[in-house]
Design a protein around this motif. Structure first.
Motif, mmCIF file in Angstrom:
data_model
loop_
_atom_site.group_PDB
_atom_site.id
_atom_site.type_symbol
_atom_site.label_atom_id
_atom_site.label_comp_id
_atom_site.label_asym_id
_atom_site.label_seq_id
_atom_site.Cartn_x
_atom_site.Cartn_y
_atom_site.Cartn_z
ATOM 1 N N LEU A 136 0.869 -1.233 -0.039
ATOM 2 C CA LEU A 136 0.074 0.158 -0.069
ATOM 3 C C LEU A 136 0.805 1.218 -0.129
ATOM 4 O O LEU A 136 0.288 2.208 -0.422
ATOM 5 C CB LEU A 136 -0.792 -0.108 1.166
ATOM 6 N N ARG A 137 2.056 0.880 0.540
ATOM 7 C CA ARG A 137 3.008 2.325 0.482
ATOM 8 C C ARG A 137 4.373 1.722 0.073
ATOM 9 O O ARG A 137 4.934 0.740 0.521
ATOM 10 C CB ARG A 137 3.009 3.083 2.013
ATOM 11 N N THR A 138 5.117 2.833 -0.415
ATOM 12 C CA THR A 138 6.469 2.689 -0.859
ATOM 13 C C THR A 138 7.145 2.474 0.458
ATOM 14 O O THR A 138 7.404 3.206 1.283
ATOM 15 C CB THR A 138 7.148 3.816 -1.517
ATOM 16 N N VAL A 139 7.859 1.382 0.368
ATOM 17 C CA VAL A 139 9.002 0.857 1.534
ATOM 18 C C VAL A 139 10.429 0.654 0.973
ATOM 19 O O VAL A 139 10.617 -0.040 -0.159
ATOM 20 C CB VAL A 139 8.428 -0.424 2.237
ATOM 21 N N ARG A 140 11.198 1.289 1.701
ATOM 22 C CA ARG A 140 12.631 1.114 0.965
ATOM 23 C C ARG A 140 13.836 1.028 2.107
ATOM 24 O O ARG A 140 13.693 1.536 3.038
ATOM 25 C CB ARG A 140 12.891 2.714 0.255
ATOM 26 N N LEU A 150 9.889 -1.509 -2.161
ATOM 27 C CA LEU A 150 8.680 -2.038 -2.586
ATOM 28 C C LEU A 150 7.642 -1.206 -2.879
ATOM 29 O O LEU A 150 7.339 -0.033 -1.972
ATOM 30 C CB LEU A 150 7.987 -3.285 -1.689
ATOM 31 N N LEU A 151 6.955 -1.011 -3.889
ATOM 32 C CA LEU A 151 6.016 0.109 -4.224
ATOM 33 C C LEU A 151 4.843 -0.576 -4.569
ATOM 34 O O LEU A 151 4.401 -1.860 -5.072
ATOM 35 C CB LEU A 151 6.398 0.755 -5.459
ATOM 36 N N PRO A 152 3.557 0.086 -4.501
ATOM 37 C CA PRO A 152 2.052 -0.223 -4.870
ATOM 38 C C PRO A 152 2.258 -0.456 -6.354
ATOM 39 O O PRO A 152 2.632 0.156 -7.143
ATOM 40 C CB PRO A 152 1.301 1.042 -4.456
ATOM 41 N N PHE A 255 3.126 -11.589 -3.318
ATOM 42 C CA PHE A 255 2.873 -10.366 -3.259
ATOM 43 C C PHE A 255 2.285 -9.455 -4.388
ATOM 44 O O PHE A 255 2.594 -9.931 -5.253
ATOM 45 C CB PHE A 255 4.238 -9.463 -2.851
ATOM 46 N N ILE A 256 1.409 -8.469 -4.155
ATOM 47 C CA ILE A 256 0.947 -7.732 -5.126
ATOM 48 C C ILE A 256 1.766 -6.240 -5.108
ATOM 49 O O ILE A 256 1.588 -5.386 -3.921
ATOM 50 C CB ILE A 256 -0.348 -7.437 -5.154
ATOM 51 N N GLY A 257 2.788 -6.058 -6.123
ATOM 52 C CA GLY A 257 3.475 -4.583 -6.059
ATOM 53 C C GLY A 257 4.604 -4.866 -6.761
ATOM 54 O O GLY A 257 4.837 -5.673 -7.660
ATOM 55 N N HIS A 258 5.258 -3.754 -6.782
ATOM 56 C CA HIS A 258 6.372 -3.588 -7.475
ATOM 57 C C HIS A 258 7.795 -3.626 -6.945
ATOM 58 O O HIS A 258 7.834 -2.854 -6.018
ATOM 59 C CB HIS A 258 6.227 -2.137 -8.571
ATOM 60 N N PHE A 259 8.727 -4.577 -6.927
ATOM 61 C CA PHE A 259 10.069 -4.590 -6.581
ATOM 62 C C PHE A 259 10.902 -4.135 -7.196
ATOM 63 O O PHE A 259 11.165 -4.595 -8.499
ATOM 64 C CB PHE A 259 10.263 -6.121 -6.000
ATOM 65 N N ARG A 260 11.738 -3.256 -6.646
ATOM 66 C CA ARG A 260 12.817 -2.625 -7.414
ATOM 67 C C ARG A 260 14.120 -2.675 -6.443
ATOM 68 O O ARG A 260 14.348 -2.626 -5.233
ATOM 69 C CB ARG A 260 12.741 -1.250 -7.788
ATOM 70 N N LEU A 271 15.653 -7.536 3.998
ATOM 71 C CA LEU A 271 15.411 -6.157 5.058
ATOM 72 C C LEU A 271 14.120 -5.523 4.337
ATOM 73 O O LEU A 271 13.569 -4.803 5.212
ATOM 74 C CB LEU A 271 16.596 -5.257 4.743
ATOM 75 N N VAL A 272 13.970 -5.633 3.060
ATOM 76 C CA VAL A 272 12.833 -4.851 2.389
ATOM 77 C C VAL A 272 11.563 -5.498 2.893
ATOM 78 O O VAL A 272 10.591 -4.996 3.032
ATOM 79 C CB VAL A 272 12.875 -4.509 1.035
ATOM 80 N N LEU A 273 11.594 -6.992 3.019
ATOM 81 C CA LEU A 273 10.465 -7.657 3.496
ATOM 82 C C LEU A 273 10.172 -7.211 5.018
ATOM 83 O O LEU A 273 8.957 -6.999 5.572
ATOM 84 C CB LEU A 273 10.555 -9.206 3.417
#
Length: 311
Positions: A136-140, A150-152, A255-260, A271-273
């Motif tokens: 739901l929110r960008t986490v970096r 991880l981005l929506p 997961f439903i999202g965009h991993f970069r 760590l991002v998880l």
């Protein structure tokens, strides 16, 4: 908005695969066993006096140096990422993985043999709805100029960039919208790799004891040492994408999202998880017909990746 992700699955029958551990050099056999609703992917050490079950989840990661290691009750299993990638890509939700040692067989250094074993066993649907985690929110997380985030996004996208100070690799990028056919064709056969100049140091640390040209791409000073060469010109970044699929499968669900990621790896993936699940406002769990609780916002969080290499 309603999101349909289908029913949970398992494999249709038991299947077995053997090889050696790339780091331990020791033989290992795994047996994939069908499992029921909500079992998840669970590993069990069968070589110990008392069998120890270890759920394949980020909260059971105990080390991330050169491979991903999970553990519980004093037992551990290393190099799980290639099998986890195959299970996630082929949408297998529930399996018991019996293993007779502390490290997964590396086979030929990628996910292809695991994919073949799953395809041979077959995948069947169960009667429970699959669950997924929606970002739901960008986490970096960051470490110098390296990052993972991880981005929506309405899908499962992996966007990986590597950058090595050698002309044999250099900067490579790969974007994957995950589905079974694309994974089989473009990712599953991408092999792990390493630099010959690092081998002696790794041996002293107890790593790469089973590494060979049969299961790894070996990089010399000015050339790839494998007689057959590379399977793709960008096999290196494809393998890092394979690793990301396997490591992010430790969410315990799709997961439903965009991993970069940029200059990432097992540690940054883990760590991002951790950062995602550290705050319930970062995500929601959705099922086959679960209505979204709230929409993705523009607010993000950034966490420095300062934890040590070993979890």
């Amino acid at each position: 908005m309603r999101h349909t992700i289908g029913k949970q699955t398992t494999i249709a029958r038991r299947t077995e695969l053997s090889g050696i551990g790339v780091h331990s050099g020791k033989p290992a056999t795994i047996t994939l066993v069908p499992a029921g609703n909500d079992h998840g992917i669970v590993f069990v050490r069968t070589d110990l006096e008392r069998e120890v079950e270890i759920p394949a989840r980020f909260d059971h990661v105990v080390a991330t140096e050169l491979c991903t290691v999970i553990g519980a009750a004093g037992a551990s299993i290393a190099t799980i990422e290639h099998l986890m990638a195959a299970l996630r890509a082929l949408s297998v939700d529930n399996v018991l993985v019996e293993i007779d040692g502390p490290e997964m067989p590396i086979v030929d250094g990628c996910s292809a043999d695991f994919v073949a074993a799953i395809d041979d066993a077959g995948v069947v649907s169960l009667d429970a709805s699959r669950k997924a985690v929606r970002v739901l929110r960008t986490v970096r997380v960051e470490n110098g100029d390296a990052f993972a985030e991880l981005l929506p996004y309405e899908g499962a996208r992996y966007d990986v960039t590597i950058d090595f100070p050698t002309g044999l690799i250099g900067r490579q990028s790969y974007v994957l919208d995950l589905d079974a056919d694309t994974f089989r064709d473009e990712i599953a056969r991408a092999r792990t790799f390493g630099f010959m100049k690092d081998v002696e140091k790794l041996w002293k640390m107890g790593f790469a004891m089973g590494s060979s040209l049969e299961n790894s791409v070996a990089i010399g000073d000015d050339r790839v040492l494998n007689p057959e060469g590379l399977r793709w010109n960008d096999e290196f970044v494809r393998h890092k994408t394979l690793d990301a699929v396997g490591d992010l499968a430790l969410a315990g669900m799709p997961f439903i999202g965009h991993f970069r990621s940029y200059k990432g790896g097992h540690k940054m993936n883990w760590l991002v998880l951790k950062a995602l699940f550290a705050d319930a406002s970062n995500y929601e769990i959705v099922g086959e017909t679960v209505r979204r609780a709230h929409s993705a916002g523009a607010v993000g969080v950034s966490v420095p990746a300062l934890s040590p290499q070993k979890a």
